[in-house]
Motif scaffolding. Structure first.
Motif, PDB file in Angstrom:
ATOM      1  N   GLY A   1      73.077   7.463  15.846  1.00 20.78           N
ATOM      2  CA  GLY A   1      72.689   6.541  16.930  1.00 20.78           C
ATOM      3  C   GLY A   1      71.971   5.031  16.028  1.00 20.78           C
ATOM      4  O   GLY A   1      71.901   3.591  16.526  1.00 20.78           O
ATOM      5  N   ALA A   2      71.883   4.993  15.048  1.00 17.94           N
ATOM      6  CA  ALA A   2      71.699   4.322  13.928  1.00 17.94           C
ATOM      7  C   ALA A   2      72.252   3.379  13.544  1.00 17.94           C
ATOM      8  O   ALA A   2      72.349   2.772  12.496  1.00 17.94           O
TER       9      ALA A   2
ATOM     10  N   LEU B   1      64.675  13.393  10.675  1.00 18.65           N
ATOM     11  CA  LEU B   1      65.571  12.425   9.125  1.00 18.65           C
ATOM     12  C   LEU B   1      64.725  11.550  10.480  1.00 18.65           C
ATOM     13  O   LEU B   1      64.492  10.006   9.184  1.00 18.65           O
ATOM     14  N   ALA B   2      65.229  10.108  10.898  1.00 13.66           N
ATOM     15  CA  ALA B   2      64.067   9.297  12.015  1.00 13.66           C
ATOM     16  C   ALA B   2      62.819   8.879  11.156  1.00 13.66           C
ATOM     17  O   ALA B   2      62.674   8.255  10.834  1.00 13.66           O
TER      18      ALA B   2
ATOM     19  N   GLY C   1      61.896   6.201   3.461  1.00 12.94           N
ATOM     20  CA  GLY C   1      62.368   7.214   2.350  1.00 12.94           C
ATOM     21  C   GLY C   1      63.694   6.117   1.397  1.00 12.94           C
ATOM     22  O   GLY C   1      64.632   6.640   2.639  1.00 12.94           O
ATOM     23  N   ASP C   2      63.826   6.228   0.773  1.00 13.42           N
ATOM     24  CA  ASP C   2      64.938   6.039  -0.271  1.00 13.42           C
ATOM     25  C   ASP C   2      65.698   6.640  -0.729  1.00 13.42           C
ATOM     26  O   ASP C   2      65.714   7.337  -2.146  1.00 13.42           O
TER      27      ASP C   2
ATOM     28  N   VAL D   1      72.332  18.651  11.834  1.00 12.98           N
ATOM     29  CA  VAL D   1      73.316  18.937  13.516  1.00 12.98           C
ATOM     30  C   VAL D   1      72.450  17.420  13.590  1.00 12.98           C
ATOM     31  O   VAL D   1      73.132  16.477  14.287  1.00 12.98           O
ATOM     32  N   GLY D   2      71.062  17.436  14.034  1.00 15.36           N
ATOM     33  CA  GLY D   2      70.266  16.211  14.604  1.00 15.36           C
ATOM     34  C   GLY D   2      70.270  15.183  13.256  1.00 15.36           C
ATOM     35  O   GLY D   2      70.399  14.535  13.836  1.00 15.36           O
ATOM     36  N   GLY D   3      70.046  15.433  12.651  1.00 14.29           N
ATOM     37  CA  GLY D   3      70.543  14.637  11.891  1.00 14.29           C
ATOM     38  C   GLY D   3      71.111  13.908  11.721  1.00 14.29           C
ATOM     39  O   GLY D   3      71.292  12.091  11.693  1.00 14.29           O
TER      40      GLY D   3
END
Length: 333
Positions: free
Chosen positions: A263-264, A233-234, A241-242, A255-257
């Protein structure tokens, strides 16, 4: 001095019955008086007798083994399938003999050859992908065969699972119905996971029905995992990516996303909506429960085992059993 292992004759002598009666109790075959059955079982327990299943298989040209080949036992999806199989076998004389393929078709071929040498009553495999040699062994074995998790192809005998193309299509339809239009995709390597590829194809079809196409895509070149989902995702967002929503190949990746968004500082779902697949507990334990599709994994395993035991002969026509799926609305999309 090594002690002599107890034999069928020892059990028969202790229980005061014939060896044939002991054999019938062990195989659960034919009428046996409950008192006789109890004496035989107590004798078996007292002596520590272990039946020779291999010898029984050679004598009867069949066995009480159900061979089960799974891609993984570390992926929570497949232990749940296995629980369903064991639930169906619990009150029967049949036992599962399990092999793990690690998503490797050649390993499946090797394990399949070993299992068939035991003359099992049936074989359970995952999906429709097999080497040519494996397919020949399965087709020519003459025993019952269940191919699990997928129904988007023609089975050898029976298929039990869900349409992954259908699940992918429903994920797109769900997000479109909620007003999302810039929908991206984050996935993992398809080479060992054809079902993920089918979901992607269904996802694109669902978007196409709404006059849309994926706004951005990124696939991690490796197996799915929470860390892979966070990194992927990062990467997608870092490349500009819009998107206002992202469909992930499964819940692990989603879940990782979610962790990347935390974090972001990306608000979920206000800034970015997330959608997974599988309906795993970890996704529902997030601060915002994951929006996803739940597959009926326990039901898949239980139904397959039950159907295999209904009849020893393969049906004239292959059978497909759709265990379905359900949208879990969650709070991330």
């Amino acid at each position: 001095m090594q002690r002599e292992a107890p034999t069928l004759a020892h059990v028969a002598r202790l229980a005061a019955v014939s060896e044939n009666t002991v054999s019938r109790v062990i195989r659960n075959k034919g009428p046996i008086a409950e008192e006789t059955r109890k004496r035989v079982i107590e004798a078996i327990d007292s002596l520590g007798y272990v039946p020779n299943r291999a010898a029984g298989a050679l004598a009867s040209s069949s066995s009480l083994i159900i061979g089960v080949l799974l891609p993984s036992l570390s992926n929570i999806v497949f232990p749940e399938v296995l629980r369903g199989i064991h639930a169906a076998l619990a009150d029967t004389p049949y036992q599962a003999m399990i092999g793990v393929t690690d998503y490797d078709l050649l390993q499946e071929q090797k394990l399949l050859g070993s299992l068939l040498a035991w003359q099992p009553a049936a074989i359970v495999t995952t999906g429709f992908d097999h080497t040519d040699a494996s397919r020949r062994m399965l087709e020519q074995s003459g025993i019952r065969i269940a191919e699990l998790m997928d129904i988007d192809d023609r089975p050898i005998d029976i298929a039990v699972g869900l349409s992954h193309r259908g699940a992918g299509r429903e994920s797109a339809r769900h997000l479109v119905a909620r007003g999302y239009r810039r929908i991206g995709y984050v996935g993992h390597d398809w080479s060992a996971d054809r079902r993920a590829h089918f979901r992607y194809e269904g996802f694109r079809q669902g978007l196409q029905e709404a006059g849309l196409s994926p706004a951005a895509e990124f696939r991690f070149e490796g197996a799915s995992s929470t860390m892979a989902g966070r990194e992927a995702l990062a990467q997608l967002l870092g490349r500009g990516g819009d998107v206002d929503a992202v469909v992930f190949s499964n819940d692990d990746m989603a879940v990782g996303g979610f962790m990347h968004c935390l974090g972001a500082g990306l608000a979920i779902p206000e800034r970015l909506a997330l959608f997974g697949f599988n309906g795993l507990d970890i996704g529902q334990a997030l601060p915002r429960p994951l929006s996803t599709i739940r597959s009926n994994r326990f039901l898949i395993g239980r139904t397959a085992a039950e159907k295999l035991l209904e009849a020893r002969e393969r049906p004239a026509e292959p059978q497909i059993i759709d265990t379905g799926f359900e949208i879990v609305e969650g709070a991330t999309a």
